[in-house]
Write a protein that holds these residues in place. Structure first.
Motif, mmCIF file in Angstrom:
data_model
loop_
_atom_site.group_PDB
_atom_site.id
_atom_site.type_symbol
_atom_site.label_atom_id
_atom_site.label_comp_id
_atom_site.label_asym_id
_atom_site.label_seq_id
_atom_site.Cartn_x
_atom_site.Cartn_y
_atom_site.Cartn_z
ATOM 1 N N MET A 1 3.895 -9.196 -7.158
ATOM 2 C CA MET A 1 2.525 -8.493 -7.330
ATOM 3 C C MET A 1 2.014 -8.260 -5.988
ATOM 4 S SD MET A 1 1.931 -8.331 -11.141
ATOM 5 C CE MET A 1 0.089 -8.689 -11.026
ATOM 6 N N LEU A 2 1.237 -7.165 -5.892
ATOM 7 C CA LEU A 2 0.434 -6.792 -4.745
ATOM 8 C C LEU A 2 -0.788 -7.564 -4.695
ATOM 9 C CD1 LEU A 2 1.327 -3.129 -4.530
ATOM 10 C CD2 LEU A 2 2.344 -4.779 -3.184
ATOM 11 N N SER A 3 -1.249 -7.926 -3.404
ATOM 12 C CA SER A 3 -2.513 -8.712 -3.266
ATOM 13 C C SER A 3 -3.496 -7.420 -3.431
ATOM 14 C CB SER A 3 -2.774 -9.364 -2.157
ATOM 15 O OG SER A 3 -2.686 -8.512 -1.056
ATOM 16 N N TRP A 4 -4.865 -7.484 -3.827
ATOM 17 C CA TRP A 4 -6.012 -6.502 -3.680
ATOM 18 C C TRP A 4 -6.130 -6.168 -2.409
ATOM 19 C CZ3 TRP A 4 -6.758 -4.487 -8.048
ATOM 20 C CH2 TRP A 4 -6.830 -5.260 -9.098
ATOM 21 N N SER A 5 -6.047 -6.918 -1.191
ATOM 22 C CA SER A 5 -6.074 -6.388 0.076
ATOM 23 C C SER A 5 -5.079 -5.511 0.385
ATOM 24 C CB SER A 5 -6.159 -7.441 1.258
ATOM 25 O OG SER A 5 -4.874 -8.360 0.896
ATOM 26 N N THR A 6 -3.570 -5.805 -0.059
ATOM 27 C CA THR A 6 -2.600 -4.644 0.186
ATOM 28 C C THR A 6 -2.753 -3.360 -0.421
ATOM 29 O OG1 THR A 6 -1.218 -6.667 0.425
ATOM 30 C CG2 THR A 6 -0.166 -4.540 -0.122
ATOM 31 N N VAL A 7 -3.450 -3.460 -1.659
ATOM 32 C CA VAL A 7 -3.874 -2.166 -2.699
ATOM 33 C C VAL A 7 -4.615 -1.329 -1.715
ATOM 34 C CG1 VAL A 7 -4.589 -1.321 -4.597
ATOM 35 C CG2 VAL A 7 -2.954 -3.358 -4.790
ATOM 36 N N ALA A 8 -5.632 -2.152 -1.354
ATOM 37 C CA ALA A 8 -6.710 -1.360 -0.622
ATOM 38 C C ALA A 8 -6.126 -0.750 0.703
ATOM 39 C CB ALA A 8 -7.897 -2.301 -0.366
ATOM 40 N N TYR A 9 -5.411 -1.442 1.603
ATOM 41 C CA TYR A 9 -4.733 -1.024 2.700
ATOM 42 C C TYR A 9 -3.974 0.125 2.352
ATOM 43 C CZ TYR A 9 -1.783 -0.885 6.578
ATOM 44 O OH TYR A 9 -1.120 -0.130 7.792
ATOM 45 N N GLY A 10 -3.067 0.145 1.371
ATOM 46 C CA GLY A 10 -2.188 1.099 0.943
ATOM 47 C C GLY A 10 -3.012 2.266 0.556
ATOM 48 N N ALA A 11 -3.935 2.265 -0.120
ATOM 49 C CA ALA A 11 -4.802 3.339 -0.683
ATOM 50 C C ALA A 11 -5.395 4.180 0.822
ATOM 51 C CB ALA A 11 -5.812 2.897 -1.751
ATOM 52 N N ALA A 12 -6.090 3.232 1.510
ATOM 53 C CA ALA A 12 -6.664 3.892 2.645
ATOM 54 C C ALA A 12 -5.555 4.705 3.623
ATOM 55 C CB ALA A 12 -7.422 2.797 3.441
ATOM 56 N N LEU A 13 -4.586 4.156 3.883
ATOM 57 C CA LEU A 13 -3.307 4.400 4.408
ATOM 58 C C LEU A 13 -2.825 5.626 3.885
ATOM 59 C CD1 LEU A 13 -1.673 4.203 7.156
ATOM 60 C CD2 LEU A 13 -0.191 2.896 5.813
ATOM 61 N N SER A 14 -2.913 5.694 2.565
ATOM 62 C CA SER A 14 -2.254 7.055 2.060
ATOM 63 C C SER A 14 -3.051 8.074 1.924
ATOM 64 C CB SER A 14 -2.211 6.672 0.316
ATOM 65 O OG SER A 14 -1.055 5.405 0.267
ATOM 66 N N ALA A 15 -4.709 7.778 1.967
ATOM 67 C CA ALA A 15 -5.494 8.945 2.181
ATOM 68 C C ALA A 15 -5.466 9.416 3.461
ATOM 69 C CB ALA A 15 -7.068 8.124 1.666
ATOM 70 N N VAL A 16 -5.329 8.698 4.289
ATOM 71 C CA VAL A 16 -5.425 9.293 5.834
ATOM 72 C C VAL A 16 -4.210 10.028 5.999
ATOM 73 C CG1 VAL A 16 -5.064 8.775 8.161
ATOM 74 C CG2 VAL A 16 -6.884 7.310 7.019
ATOM 75 N N LEU A 17 -2.761 9.591 5.632
ATOM 76 C CA LEU A 17 -1.898 10.353 5.914
ATOM 77 C C LEU A 17 -1.514 11.507 4.934
ATOM 78 C CD1 LEU A 17 0.932 7.305 6.050
ATOM 79 C CD2 LEU A 17 -0.067 8.824 7.810
ATOM 80 N N ALA A 18 -2.291 11.636 3.886
ATOM 81 C CA ALA A 18 -2.533 12.893 3.131
ATOM 82 C C ALA A 18 -3.406 14.011 3.643
ATOM 83 C CB ALA A 18 -2.786 12.675 1.675
ATOM 84 N N ALA A 19 -4.587 13.399 4.038
ATOM 85 C CA ALA A 19 -5.705 14.261 4.683
ATOM 86 C C ALA A 19 -5.201 14.852 5.944
ATOM 87 C CB ALA A 19 -6.909 13.577 4.792
ATOM 88 N N VAL A 20 -4.639 14.225 6.742
ATOM 89 C CA VAL A 20 -4.391 14.801 8.066
ATOM 90 C C VAL A 20 -3.349 16.190 7.843
ATOM 91 C CG1 VAL A 20 -3.017 14.457 10.262
ATOM 92 C CG2 VAL A 20 -4.862 12.794 9.408
ATOM 93 N N PRO A 21 -2.274 15.899 7.092
ATOM 94 C CA PRO A 21 -1.528 17.231 7.246
ATOM 95 C C PRO A 21 -2.155 18.295 6.442
ATOM 96 C CG PRO A 21 -0.189 15.468 6.356
ATOM 97 C CD PRO A 21 -1.634 15.006 6.614
#
Length: 94
Positions: free
Chosen positions: A1-21
């Motif tokens: 299972m993912l830790s909450w910090s990993t979930v938050a990090y993944g969400a933030a990284l996904s947001a940036v990697l989607a918004a830039v393109p």
């Protein structure tokens, strides 16, 4: 299972990697569309992973036996939630 910090990090990284393109590809640089793309890419997977963490569903974190692309059901659900969130938010209008 993912830790909450990993979930938050993944969400933030996904947001940036989607918004830039999207920012690079949207013709008139519509800030609403860019923000919604980033928001959907972050909120969708975060919601899915929060559900998996809350119901203690470790079976979803099993990778497929494909060496070059070991995707899991958790990854698939994250993608589905991201697309659904984007469709909902873009449908309501940026």
């Amino acid at each position: 299972m993912l830790s909450w910090s990993t979930v938050a990090y993944g969400a933030a990284l996904s947001a940036v990697l989607a918004a830039v393109p999207v920012a690079l590809l949207v013709p008139r640089r519509r800030i609403g569309v860019i923000l919604i793309a980033g928001l959907a890419a972050g909120l969708g997977p975060a919601a899915w992973n929060a559900i998996l963490n809350t119901v203690h569903a470790p079976g979803f974190f099993t990778d497929a036996p494909i060496a070059v692309f070991p995707v899991s059901w958790q990854d698939t659900g994250s993608g589905v939630f991201a697309v659904a969130t984007a469709a909902l938010l873009l449908g309501l209008g940026p």
